[in-house]
Design a protein around this motif. Structure first.
Motif, PDB file in Angstrom:
ATOM      1  N   VAL A 154      31.613  56.467  36.815  1.00 30.76           N
ATOM      2  CA  VAL A 154      30.498  56.757  37.721  1.00 30.76           C
ATOM      3  C   VAL A 154      29.556  55.568  37.640  1.00 30.76           C
ATOM      4  O   VAL A 154      29.225  55.102  36.546  1.00 30.76           O
ATOM      5  CB  VAL A 154      29.779  58.072  37.329  1.00 30.76           C
ATOM      6  N   ILE A 155      29.185  55.024  38.794  1.00 30.07           N
ATOM      7  CA  ILE A 155      28.241  53.900  38.829  1.00 30.07           C
ATOM      8  C   ILE A 155      27.038  54.349  39.651  1.00 30.07           C
ATOM      9  O   ILE A 155      27.154  54.621  40.846  1.00 30.07           O
ATOM     10  CB  ILE A 155      28.886  52.637  39.451  1.00 30.07           C
ATOM     11  N   THR A 156      25.902  54.450  38.977  1.00 31.68           N
ATOM     12  CA  THR A 156      24.738  55.082  39.596  1.00 31.68           C
ATOM     13  C   THR A 156      23.486  54.229  39.412  1.00 31.68           C
ATOM     14  O   THR A 156      23.397  53.427  38.479  1.00 31.68           O
ATOM     15  CB  THR A 156      24.524  56.490  38.978  1.00 31.68           C
ATOM     16  N   GLY A 157      22.528  54.440  40.291  1.00 29.15           N
ATOM     17  CA  GLY A 157      21.232  53.790  40.131  1.00 29.15           C
ATOM     18  C   GLY A 157      20.360  54.526  39.126  1.00 29.15           C
ATOM     19  O   GLY A 157      19.346  54.021  38.665  1.00 29.15           O
ATOM     20  N   ARG A 158      20.763  55.734  38.765  1.00 29.53           N
ATOM     21  CA  ARG A 158      19.948  56.538  37.852  1.00 29.53           C
ATOM     22  C   ARG A 158      20.245  56.174  36.401  1.00 29.53           C
ATOM     23  O   ARG A 158      21.279  55.612  36.096  1.00 29.53           O
ATOM     24  CB  ARG A 158      20.289  57.991  38.084  1.00 29.53           C
ATOM     25  N   PRO A 159      19.346  56.541  35.510  1.00 32.25           N
ATOM     26  CA  PRO A 159      19.628  56.292  34.093  1.00 32.25           C
ATOM     27  C   PRO A 159      20.914  56.997  33.670  1.00 32.25           C
ATOM     28  O   PRO A 159      21.214  58.104  34.135  1.00 32.25           O
ATOM     29  CB  PRO A 159      18.407  56.902  33.389  1.00 32.25           C
ATOM     30  N   ALA A 160      21.665  56.360  32.775  1.00 28.65           N
ATOM     31  CA  ALA A 160      22.946  56.930  32.335  1.00 28.65           C
ATOM     32  C   ALA A 160      22.761  58.311  31.707  1.00 28.65           C
ATOM     33  O   ALA A 160      23.525  59.236  31.977  1.00 28.65           O
ATOM     34  CB  ALA A 160      23.621  55.970  31.348  1.00 28.65           C
ATOM     35  N   ARG A 161      21.715  58.452  30.890  1.00 23.23           N
ATOM     36  CA  ARG A 161      21.498  59.749  30.214  1.00 23.23           C
ATOM     37  C   ARG A 161      21.286  60.866  31.229  1.00 23.23           C
ATOM     38  O   ARG A 161      21.771  61.989  31.061  1.00 23.23           O
ATOM     39  CB  ARG A 161      20.253  59.686  29.322  1.00 23.23           C
ATOM     40  N   THR A 162      20.527  60.576  32.282  1.00 22.78           N
ATOM     41  CA  THR A 162      20.229  61.590  33.299  1.00 22.78           C
ATOM     42  C   THR A 162      21.520  62.058  33.964  1.00 22.78           C
ATOM     43  O   THR A 162      21.747  63.260  34.161  1.00 22.78           O
ATOM     44  CB  THR A 162      19.294  60.982  34.379  1.00 22.78           C
TER      45      THR A 162
ATOM     46  N   GLY B 299      27.989  46.037  42.714  1.00 23.21           N
ATOM     47  CA  GLY B 299      29.151  45.176  42.907  1.00 23.21           C
ATOM     48  C   GLY B 299      29.491  44.409  41.635  1.00 23.21           C
ATOM     49  O   GLY B 299      30.650  44.352  41.211  1.00 23.21           O
ATOM     50  N   VAL B 300      28.478  43.827  41.023  1.00 23.57           N
ATOM     51  CA  VAL B 300      28.666  43.093  39.762  1.00 23.57           C
ATOM     52  C   VAL B 300      29.190  44.059  38.694  1.00 23.57           C
ATOM     53  O   VAL B 300      30.125  43.754  37.948  1.00 23.57           O
ATOM     54  CB  VAL B 300      27.318  42.461  39.314  1.00 23.57           C
ATOM     55  N   ALA B 301      28.580  45.252  38.641  1.00 30.83           N
ATOM     56  CA  ALA B 301      28.978  46.252  37.646  1.00 30.83           C
ATOM     57  C   ALA B 301      30.439  46.662  37.841  1.00 30.83           C
ATOM     58  O   ALA B 301      31.206  46.754  36.875  1.00 30.83           O
ATOM     59  CB  ALA B 301      28.068  47.480  37.760  1.00 30.83           C
TER      60      ALA B 301
ATOM     61  N   ASP C 102      24.961  51.316  47.433  1.00 28.71           N
ATOM     62  CA  ASP C 102      26.406  51.193  47.213  1.00 28.71           C
ATOM     63  C   ASP C 102      27.007  50.002  47.957  1.00 28.71           C
ATOM     64  O   ASP C 102      28.161  49.638  47.717  1.00 28.71           O
ATOM     65  CB  ASP C 102      27.124  52.478  47.652  1.00 28.71           C
ATOM     66  N   LEU C 103      26.240  49.418  48.875  1.00 26.34           N
ATOM     67  CA  LEU C 103      26.773  48.319  49.692  1.00 26.34           C
ATOM     68  C   LEU C 103      27.345  47.168  48.867  1.00 26.34           C
ATOM     69  O   LEU C 103      28.432  46.664  49.183  1.00 26.34           O
ATOM     70  CB  LEU C 103      25.685  47.794  50.629  1.00 26.34           C
ATOM     71  N   PRO C 104      26.647  46.708  47.813  1.00 26.38           N
ATOM     72  CA  PRO C 104      27.229  45.610  47.018  1.00 26.38           C
ATOM     73  C   PRO C 104      28.604  45.963  46.443  1.00 26.38           C
ATOM     74  O   PRO C 104      29.478  45.095  46.361  1.00 26.38           O
ATOM     75  CB  PRO C 104      26.196  45.384  45.903  1.00 26.38           C
ATOM     76  N   ALA C 105      28.814  47.227  46.083  1.00 26.91           N
ATOM     77  CA  ALA C 105      30.133  47.633  45.566  1.00 26.91           C
ATOM     78  C   ALA C 105      31.163  47.638  46.698  1.00 26.91           C
ATOM     79  O   ALA C 105      32.310  47.226  46.506  1.00 26.91           O
ATOM     80  CB  ALA C 105      30.049  49.010  44.909  1.00 26.91           C
ATOM     81  N   PHE C 106      30.756  48.098  47.870  1.00 26.06           N
ATOM     82  CA  PHE C 106      31.671  48.076  49.026  1.00 26.06           C
ATOM     83  C   PHE C 106      32.063  46.626  49.336  1.00 26.06           C
ATOM     84  O   PHE C 106      33.224  46.321  49.569  1.00 26.06           O
ATOM     85  CB  PHE C 106      31.014  48.730  50.251  1.00 26.06           C
ATOM     86  N   ARG C 107      31.071  45.741  49.315  1.00 29.44           N
ATOM     87  CA  ARG C 107      31.366  44.326  49.617  1.00 29.44           C
ATOM     88  C   ARG C 107      32.257  43.729  48.542  1.00 29.44           C
ATOM     89  O   ARG C 107      33.130  42.909  48.837  1.00 29.44           O
ATOM     90  CB  ARG C 107      30.063  43.535  49.732  1.00 29.44           C
ATOM     91  N   MET C 108      32.013  44.137  47.291  1.00 28.54           N
ATOM     92  CA  MET C 108      32.848  43.622  46.204  1.00 28.54           C
ATOM     93  C   MET C 108      34.300  44.054  46.409  1.00 28.54           C
ATOM     94  O   MET C 108      35.222  43.254  46.211  1.00 28.54           O
ATOM     95  CB  MET C 108      32.320  44.119  44.849  1.00 28.54           C
ATOM     96  N   VAL C 109      34.507  45.294  46.812  1.00 26.41           N
ATOM     97  CA  VAL C 109      35.883  45.752  47.060  1.00 26.41           C
ATOM     98  C   VAL C 109      36.495  44.955  48.216  1.00 26.41           C
ATOM     99  O   VAL C 109      37.669  44.564  48.159  1.00 26.41           O
ATOM    100  CB  VAL C 109      35.921  47.278  47.335  1.00 26.41           C
ATOM    101  N   GLN C 110      35.694  44.674  49.241  1.00 28.11           N
ATOM    102  CA  GLN C 110      36.220  43.842  50.344  1.00 28.11           C
ATOM    103  C   GLN C 110      36.622  42.456  49.829  1.00 28.11           C
ATOM    104  O   GLN C 110      37.657  41.916  50.209  1.00 28.11           O
ATOM    105  CB  GLN C 110      35.167  43.711  51.443  1.00 28.11           C
ATOM    106  N   ASN C 111      35.796  41.870  48.953  1.00 30.41           N
ATOM    107  CA  ASN C 111      36.132  40.558  48.379  1.00 30.41           C
ATOM    108  C   ASN C 111      37.410  40.632  47.555  1.00 30.41           C
ATOM    109  O   ASN C 111      38.262  39.750  47.635  1.00 30.41           O
ATOM    110  CB  ASN C 111      35.006  40.055  47.457  1.00 30.41           C
ATOM    111  N   LEU C 112      37.521  41.702  46.756  1.00 24.69           N
ATOM    112  CA  LEU C 112      38.721  41.859  45.918  1.00 24.69           C
ATOM    113  C   LEU C 112      39.957  41.974  46.798  1.00 24.69           C
ATOM    114  O   LEU C 112      41.011  41.409  46.494  1.00 24.69           O
ATOM    115  CB  LEU C 112      38.585  43.100  45.025  1.00 24.69           C
TER     116      LEU C 112
END
Ligand SMILES: [Mg+2]
Length: 279
Positions: A67-75, A195-197, A219-229
């Motif tokens: 899970v990759i989230t903007g929220r704190p991991a503990r939450t 995306g970096v994560a 989530d856009l940076p992750a979507f773009r990262m998948v496109q790059n991959l």
């Protein structure tokens, strides 16, 4: 379909690879709006039990679950109730866009110290809200970020439009990043995005294909990262948890499902298909 002359479909290629090598597949999923419904009080945005159970089944079938989230991991570990699901024994939660981490295998959290300047920034956000008569906006203090939620205000959209340029100025002055979302604007410490994560987690785990599911601009940076991959020949499937509040991801997704309900249903069907193939 790969008939002669047909346009290649990277989503179909990825699906084929996932079905063939589930144990070399990572499924990385956003939390709010994807695994959990968006609700007024972000502290009560619990993970959809059907989606979490389906992720558990996928974990049991050999997929790497993240899970990759903007929220704190503990939450998110608390709201997702991941610890009670057997198939999630090896799952990884990356919080605050990848700055924080929780490994289910050890139960350990890795949480770096809060960045300098968060207190001064919070005070400025408070002052700004007061000056705009928007002090009723809900503030979410995340340690490395401040979320300003407009959902519960009398006119959420107008408040959002008023606040966005002002918070943008404030973030620029501090050289922090700004992340507009669904009735929420977040100011966060710079240097990391999903995306970096995602890329570093793929490299670390050595998987050979990835599924990423998300619902919002963060989530856009992750979507773009998948496109790059994919351009590098690494199969990837992009799943959009669609809502009427945001449509930035729909055009670049391979699969569009209807919000967290649709995500839960799709994850269940994926687990069914993979289980049927195995037996
Ligand atoms: Mg989300």
């Amino acid at each position: 379909m790969s008939a002669a002359g047909a346009v290649p479909d990277p989503g179909i290629d990825a699906m084929r690879a996932i079905m063939q090598w589930p144990d070399k597949t990572m499924i990385a999923v956003d939390f709010d709006g994807t695994l959990a419904p968006i609700v007024d009080d972000p502290d009560r945005a619990f993970g959809d039990p059907r989606a979490i159970a389906a992720l558990g089944r996928l974990g049991g079938l050999g997929l790497t679950i993240a899970v990759i989230t903007g929220r704190p991991a503990r939450t998110v570990v608390r709201l997702g109730r991941f610890t009670s699901v057997p198939g999630l024994r090896n799952m990884i939660v990356l919080g605050q866009y990848g700055v924080e981490r929780w490994d289910a295998a050890t139960g350990e959290f890795s949480i770096p110290p809060e960045p300098d300047g968060i207190d001064a920034l919070t005070a400025e956000v408070d002052q700004l809200l007061a000056s705009l008569d928007l002090s009723d906006a809900r503030l979410e203090h995340k340690g490395r970020a401040i979320g300003v939620h407009t959902r519960e205000l009398a006119n959420p959209r107008a408040a959002f439009e008023t606040l966005l340029p002002r918070l943008n100025d404030l973030a620029e002055r501090h050289r922090w990043a700004i992340e507009p979302g669904k009735n929420v604007i977040e100011i966060r410490a710079p240097g990391m995005d999903k995306g970096v994560a995602l890329r570093s987690l793929i490299e670390e785990t050595g998987v050979r294909q990835v599924i990423f599911a998300g619902d919002d601009l963060g989530d856009l940076p992750a979507f773009r990262m998948v496109q790059n991959l994919r351009a590098e020949g690494f199969p990837g499937l992009l799943v959009c948890s669609a809502s009427h509040e945001e449509d930035a991801l729909t055009e670049i997704s391979d699969l569009i499902v209807s919000g967290p309900d649709g995500v839960a249903e799709w994850l269940g069907r994926l687990a069914d298909s993979l289980a049927a193939r195995r037996s």
